[in-house]
Design an enzyme around this catalytic site. Structure first.
Site, short mmCIF file in Angstrom:
data_model
loop_
_atom_site.label_atom_id
_atom_site.label_comp_id
_atom_site.label_asym_id
_atom_site.label_seq_id
_atom_site.Cartn_x
_atom_site.Cartn_y
_atom_site.Cartn_z
N ASN A 284 0.82 -1.21 0.00
CA ASN A 284 0.00 0.00 0.00
C ASN A 284 0.86 1.26 0.00
O ASN A 284 0.47 2.29 -0.56
CB ASN A 284 -0.92 0.00 1.23
CG ASN A 284 -1.92 -1.15 1.21
OD1 ASN A 284 -2.19 -1.73 0.16
ND2 ASN A 284 -2.46 -1.48 2.37
N GLU B 214 -2.30 -3.67 -5.53
CA GLU B 214 -3.70 -3.84 -5.08
C GLU B 214 -4.58 -2.67 -5.52
O GLU B 214 -5.29 -2.07 -4.70
CB GLU B 214 -3.74 -4.02 -3.55
CG GLU B 214 -3.12 -5.30 -3.10
CD GLU B 214 -3.37 -5.66 -1.64
OE1 GLU B 214 -3.85 -4.80 -0.87
OE2 GLU B 214 -3.06 -6.81 -1.25
N GLU C 124 2.15 -11.49 -2.65
CA GLU C 124 1.91 -11.33 -1.21
C GLU C 124 1.16 -12.56 -0.73
O GLU C 124 0.05 -12.84 -1.22
CB GLU C 124 1.08 -10.08 -0.90
CG GLU C 124 1.85 -8.79 -1.03
CD GLU C 124 1.08 -7.56 -0.55
OE1 GLU C 124 0.29 -7.68 0.41
OE2 GLU C 124 1.27 -6.49 -1.16
N GLN D 272 5.62 -10.39 5.19
CA GLN D 272 6.76 -9.65 4.70
C GLN D 272 8.03 -10.27 5.29
O GLN D 272 7.97 -11.43 5.67
CB GLN D 272 6.62 -8.18 5.04
CG GLN D 272 5.36 -7.59 4.40
CD GLN D 272 5.26 -6.07 4.45
OE1 GLN D 272 6.17 -5.38 4.87
NE2 GLN D 272 4.11 -5.55 4.04
O1 AHR Z 1 1.48 -6.68 3.52
C1 AHR Z 1 0.64 -5.76 4.15
C2 AHR Z 1 -0.33 -5.10 3.18
O2 AHR Z 1 -1.24 -6.05 2.74
C3 AHR Z 1 0.27 -4.55 1.91
O3 AHR Z 1 0.77 -3.26 2.06
C4 AHR Z 1 -0.89 -4.55 0.99
O4 AHR Z 1 -0.52 -4.69 -0.37
C5 AHR Z 1 -1.76 -5.68 1.48
O5 AHR Z 1 -3.09 -5.29 1.62
#
Ligand code: AHR
Length: 514
Positions: free
Chosen positions: A72, A173, A292, A351
């Site tokens: 994000n 996203e 992700e 992450q």
């Molecule tokens: O990984 C956390 C968040 O999850 C990321 O920033 C976003 O792309 C997703 O909604």
């Protein structure tokens, strides 16, 4: 004791794992960068401020490619803010995470960190508040050898050689209403196609990923991919998928079943991508970038769990503490990715450090492995090679998985979930690596594998991740509470392998020739 049986043949393959299947993700979010990989003044920090204790764990985790800087965050990011003399870089409000971004770490520092860890960099461009021209300038800054405004700027900043970044994400996203500058599929498809053209003109060697849905549960899933690919099919190599598994309902059997919905998601996106090809009579195959994926729910909702007041720098947000059952669901996700190695050619664990992460740190203090660290490290180390087709016989159970974005919808019925989830990889040295999730919470399971076509294999390694307490965690003071333990009694007899899987366990068996 439950029984399971698997039949495989060394020559019947799904596909070969692409090294980029074992990627991860660093976002400017919470303490992922600041206090995570980068902490000048930390006792282990090098001259660049990179924490060496974190780097050592990253090397052990062994991600191959690293997505950056969001997430994000990227949808409001000016990449220019993060390059050049640090003292001149502006601090900015980050609307994605309601924090202050000091910009003391940026693209060039990220590239240096990747080089130091031997990881391929992957960059995302901002298609939220910015557009095609800025994306092109960013490619020029990173990849053009010299003689132009942005390539010379990079040189003046101290990086004389081009960064040579090959993998670029066209935004993040963009289907999500929460995204800064969210778009309809048509708006996004158009801007992504135009950005892709300019970026590829700037460097014809790059690969580009269009944003797919940010979850299978989005109302627009399916239609989004179709429209986006209508606009971008000729301009991209990849389409992205995102999934965060959850246990909001405190329903462990359903939680452990939920990776099977990743299988469905992948197969549905493949169908949509191939339908786009069919409409064009095109042999081109769009590959899937699952850029992700993870377990995430405790620190996700409500909003107060994600946002600290006062626009702090690097607030401790999304610091999910993973337990034993999270590691099992996570292991199931690893198996889903491996078993689609033909089309999922890239994936990023979201992450890396502190933020929904396999590695945790204390600012100024130690770093340690969360429970989910182990399945990932094992998959990255032993999952390289040809993934084999398997015929699995296992009892099944029924589950109902609650997916929180669809608050008004009933849980998703999953009528026949096999207790055994399994993947087999023929490694390049002629060995065989097996990954097995026993989803039975009460009973152990006998596993019998017919390993046809493999001769003379011996058990080199057999471990199980299990714990009598499914809520057990690792912590700074107890960093190895949940960690793989040797699994005794694994026997290879001719072309048959036999093992006993503990209840609620993730087991990895590595067989080597000789
Ligand atoms: O990984 C956390 C968040 O999850 C990321 O920033 C976003 O792309 C997703 O909604």
């Amino acid at each position: 004791m439950r029984k399971s049986h698997v039949l495989l043949d060394r020559d019947f393959t799904i596909g070969t794992t692409d090294p980029r299947l074992f990627g991860a993700f660093i976002e400017h979010l919470g303490r992922c960068v600041y206090g995570g990989i980068f902490e000048p003044g930390h006792p282990t920090a090098d001259a660049k401020g990179f924490r060496q204790d974190v780097m050592a764990l990253v090397r052990e985790l062994a991600p191959t490619i690293m997505r950056y800087p969001g997430g994000n965050f990227v949808s409001g990011y000016n990449w220019e803010d993060g390059v050049g003399p640090v003292a001149e870089r502006p601090a900015r409000l980050d609307y994605a995470w309601f924090s202050t971004e000091p910009n003391t770490f940026g693209t060039n520092e990220f590239i240096d960190w990747c080089r130091a860890t031997g990881i391929e960099p992957m960059l995302a461009v901002n298609l939220g508040t910015r557009g095609p021209q800025d994306a092109g300038y960013f490619v020029e800054y990173c990849n053009h050898p010299g003689g132009t405004h942005y390539s010379e700027l990079r040189k003046r900043h101290g990086w004389t050689e081009p960064h040579g970044v090959k993998f670029w994400c066209l935004g993040n996203e963009m289907d999500g209403p929460w995204q800064t500058g969210a778009k309809t599929a048509t708006e996004y498809g158009r801007i992504a196609a135009e950005a892709a053209k300019i970026m590829r003109w700037a460097d014809s060697s790059i690969q580009l990923a269009a944003c797919g849905s940010s979850g299978r549960n989005m109302d627009t899933f399916g239609a989004w991919e179709q429209t986006v690919l209508d606009h971008t099919f000729d301009h991209v190599e990849w389409i992205s998928l995102h999934t965060y598994l959850n246990n909001y309902a405190a329903d462990t059997p359903a939680f452990l079943a939920s990776p099977d919905l990743m299988d469905s998601f992948i197969e549905e996106v493949v169908a949509i991508a191939d339908a786009a090809a069919a409409r064009r009579r095109s042999g081109k195959r769009i590959m899937l970038s699952f850029d992700e994926w993870n377990v995430w729910y405790r620190t996700r909702r409500p909003r107060e769990n994600r946002v600290k007041p006062g626009w702090p720098v690097a607030p401790p947000i999304l610091e999910e503490i993973y337990n034993m059952q999270d590691a099992l669901a996570f292991g199931g996700a690893c198996i889903s990715l491996l078993n689609h190695a033909d089309r999922v050619r890239c994936a990023c664990l979201a992450q890396l450090v502190n933020v929904i992460a396999p590695i945790m740190t204390e600012t100024g203090g130690p770093a340690w492995r969360q429970t989910i660290f182990h399945p990932f490290a094992q998959m990255s180390r032993l999952g390289r090679g040809a993934v084999l087709r398997t015929q699995i016989e296992s009892d099944t159970y029924s589950a109902a998985y609650y997916d929180p974005r669809a608050l008004t919808d009933p849980p998703i019925p999953m009528p026949a979930v096999p207790y055994l989830k399994f993947s087999a990889v023929r490694n390049d040295d002629g060995g065989l690596s097996l990954f097995a999730l026993n989803r039975d919470l009460r009973d152990g399971m006998t596993l019998e594998v017919d390993i046809r076509g493999f001769g003379g294999l011996r058990v080199a390694e057999a471990t199980s991740l299990h714990h009598s307490d499914l809520d057990a965690i690792n912590s700074k003071d107890s960093p190895d509470n949940v960690s793989p333990q040797p699994l005794a009694g694994v026997v290879v007899n001719g072309a048959t392998l036999a093992a006993e899987l503990p209840p609620a366990s993730w087991t990895v068996i590595s067989l080597r020739p000789g």
